[in-house]
Design a protein around this motif. Structure first.
Motif, PDB file in Angstrom:
ATOM      1  N   GLU A  11       0.664  -1.249   0.031  1.00  0.00           N
ATOM      2  CA  GLU A  11      -0.024  -0.088   0.065  1.00  0.00           C
ATOM      3  C   GLU A  11       0.854   1.271  -0.227  1.00  0.00           C
ATOM      4  OE1 GLU A  11      -3.545   2.024  -0.288  1.00  0.00           O
ATOM      5  OE2 GLU A  11      -3.289  -0.215  -0.397  1.00  0.00           O
ATOM      6  N   ILE A  12       1.998   1.230   0.754  1.00  0.00           N
ATOM      7  CA  ILE A  12       2.854   2.470   0.761  1.00  0.00           C
ATOM      8  C   ILE A  12       3.484   2.709  -0.498  1.00  0.00           C
ATOM      9  CG2 ILE A  12       4.877   3.185   1.871  1.00  0.00           C
ATOM     10  CD1 ILE A  12       3.831   1.826   4.421  1.00  0.00           C
ATOM     11  N   LYS A  13       4.143   1.594  -1.137  1.00  0.00           N
ATOM     12  CA  LYS A  13       4.631   1.582  -2.393  1.00  0.00           C
ATOM     13  C   LYS A  13       3.794   2.102  -3.305  1.00  0.00           C
ATOM     14  CE  LYS A  13       7.981  -1.898  -1.493  1.00  0.00           C
ATOM     15  NZ  LYS A  13       8.501  -3.327  -1.769  1.00  0.00           N
ATOM     16  N   LYS A  14       2.379   1.723  -3.431  1.00  0.00           N
ATOM     17  CA  LYS A  14       1.314   2.155  -4.387  1.00  0.00           C
ATOM     18  C   LYS A  14       1.104   3.915  -4.187  1.00  0.00           C
ATOM     19  CE  LYS A  14      -3.629   1.306  -5.590  1.00  0.00           C
ATOM     20  NZ  LYS A  14      -4.866   0.714  -5.074  1.00  0.00           N
ATOM     21  N   TYR A  15       1.274   4.114  -3.016  1.00  0.00           N
ATOM     22  CA  TYR A  15       1.069   5.654  -2.722  1.00  0.00           C
ATOM     23  C   TYR A  15       2.289   6.373  -3.043  1.00  0.00           C
ATOM     24  CZ  TYR A  15       1.491   9.975  -0.176  1.00  0.00           C
ATOM     25  OH  TYR A  15       1.690  11.276   0.046  1.00  0.00           O
ATOM     26  N   SER A  18       2.017   6.728  -6.705  1.00  0.00           N
ATOM     27  CA  SER A  18       1.076   7.872  -7.112  1.00  0.00           C
ATOM     28  C   SER A  18       1.638   9.271  -7.086  1.00  0.00           C
ATOM     29  CB  SER A  18      -0.277   7.708  -6.257  1.00  0.00           C
ATOM     30  OG  SER A  18      -0.014   8.168  -4.802  1.00  0.00           O
ATOM     31  N   ILE A  19       2.595   9.475  -6.145  1.00  0.00           N
ATOM     32  CA  ILE A  19       3.112  10.785  -5.939  1.00  0.00           C
ATOM     33  C   ILE A  19       4.322  10.817  -6.752  1.00  0.00           C
ATOM     34  CG2 ILE A  19       1.971  11.315  -3.902  1.00  0.00           C
ATOM     35  CD1 ILE A  19       4.717  10.950  -2.497  1.00  0.00           C
ATOM     36  N   TYR A  43      11.686  11.892  -3.160  1.00  0.00           N
ATOM     37  CA  TYR A  43      10.579  12.754  -3.774  1.00  0.00           C
ATOM     38  C   TYR A  43      11.131  14.232  -4.058  1.00  0.00           C
ATOM     39  CZ  TYR A  43       6.254  15.195  -3.901  1.00  0.00           C
ATOM     40  OH  TYR A  43       5.262  16.106  -4.451  1.00  0.00           O
ATOM     41  N   ALA A  82       0.416   1.783   6.970  1.00  0.00           N
ATOM     42  CA  ALA A  82       0.354   2.333   5.444  1.00  0.00           C
ATOM     43  C   ALA A  82      -0.688   3.755   5.915  1.00  0.00           C
ATOM     44  CB  ALA A  82      -0.564   1.572   4.474  1.00  0.00           C
ATOM     45  N   HIS A  86       1.165   7.649   5.100  1.00  0.00           N
ATOM     46  CA  HIS A  86       0.610   8.429   4.074  1.00  0.00           C
ATOM     47  C   HIS A  86       0.346   9.856   4.829  1.00  0.00           C
ATOM     48  CE1 HIS A  86      -2.446   9.011   0.728  1.00  0.00           C
ATOM     49  NE2 HIS A  86      -2.680  10.011   1.535  1.00  0.00           N
ATOM     50  N   GLU A  90       2.324  13.303   3.580  1.00  0.00           N
ATOM     51  CA  GLU A  90       1.571  14.517   3.218  1.00  0.00           C
ATOM     52  C   GLU A  90       2.091  15.651   4.177  1.00  0.00           C
ATOM     53  OE1 GLU A  90      -0.586  14.983   0.478  1.00  0.00           O
ATOM     54  OE2 GLU A  90       0.036  12.840   0.071  1.00  0.00           O
TER      55      GLU A  90
END
Length: 96
Positions: A11-15, A18-19, A43, A82, A86, A90
């Motif tokens: 889930e964290i990798k998917k997030y 996404s950024i 990032y 996750a 997240h 943010e």
């Protein structure tokens, strides 16, 4: 069979995808530095590390030490599930 942490990591990798953050998961295999976080990412030129934990678990003293080292060097370091990660990322992004 996957561990509960596997799903948190996914889930964290998917997030992170996404950024548009670059990320990888180090595999120590006896040659790396103990206590390094589960996910390392970049990032927009900023370094970060994430120690993934399932609900109710906390980092070890060595993992806390590694996160402190990252922060001292000017990087971002966090830990948790996750959902928690997240929210922390943010907040960090808003402060960049």
């Amino acid at each position: 069979m996957h561990t509960p942490e596997y799903y948190e990591k996914a889930e964290i990798k998917k997030y992170l995808d996404s950024i548009s953050a670059w990320h990888f998961s180090p595999v120590m295999a006896g040659y790396g530095k103990s206590g390094v976080s589960d996910i390392i990412f970049c990032y927009r030129g900023h370094f970060g590390s994430i120690e993934v934990k399932r609900e109710g678990k906390v980092p070890t003293k060595l993992q806390e030490l590694r996160m402190q080292e990252v922060r001292k060097a000017g990087g971002f370091a966090t830990w948790g599930t996750a959902g928690k990660v997240h929210v922390e990322i943010e907040k960090w992004i808003r402060g960049l």
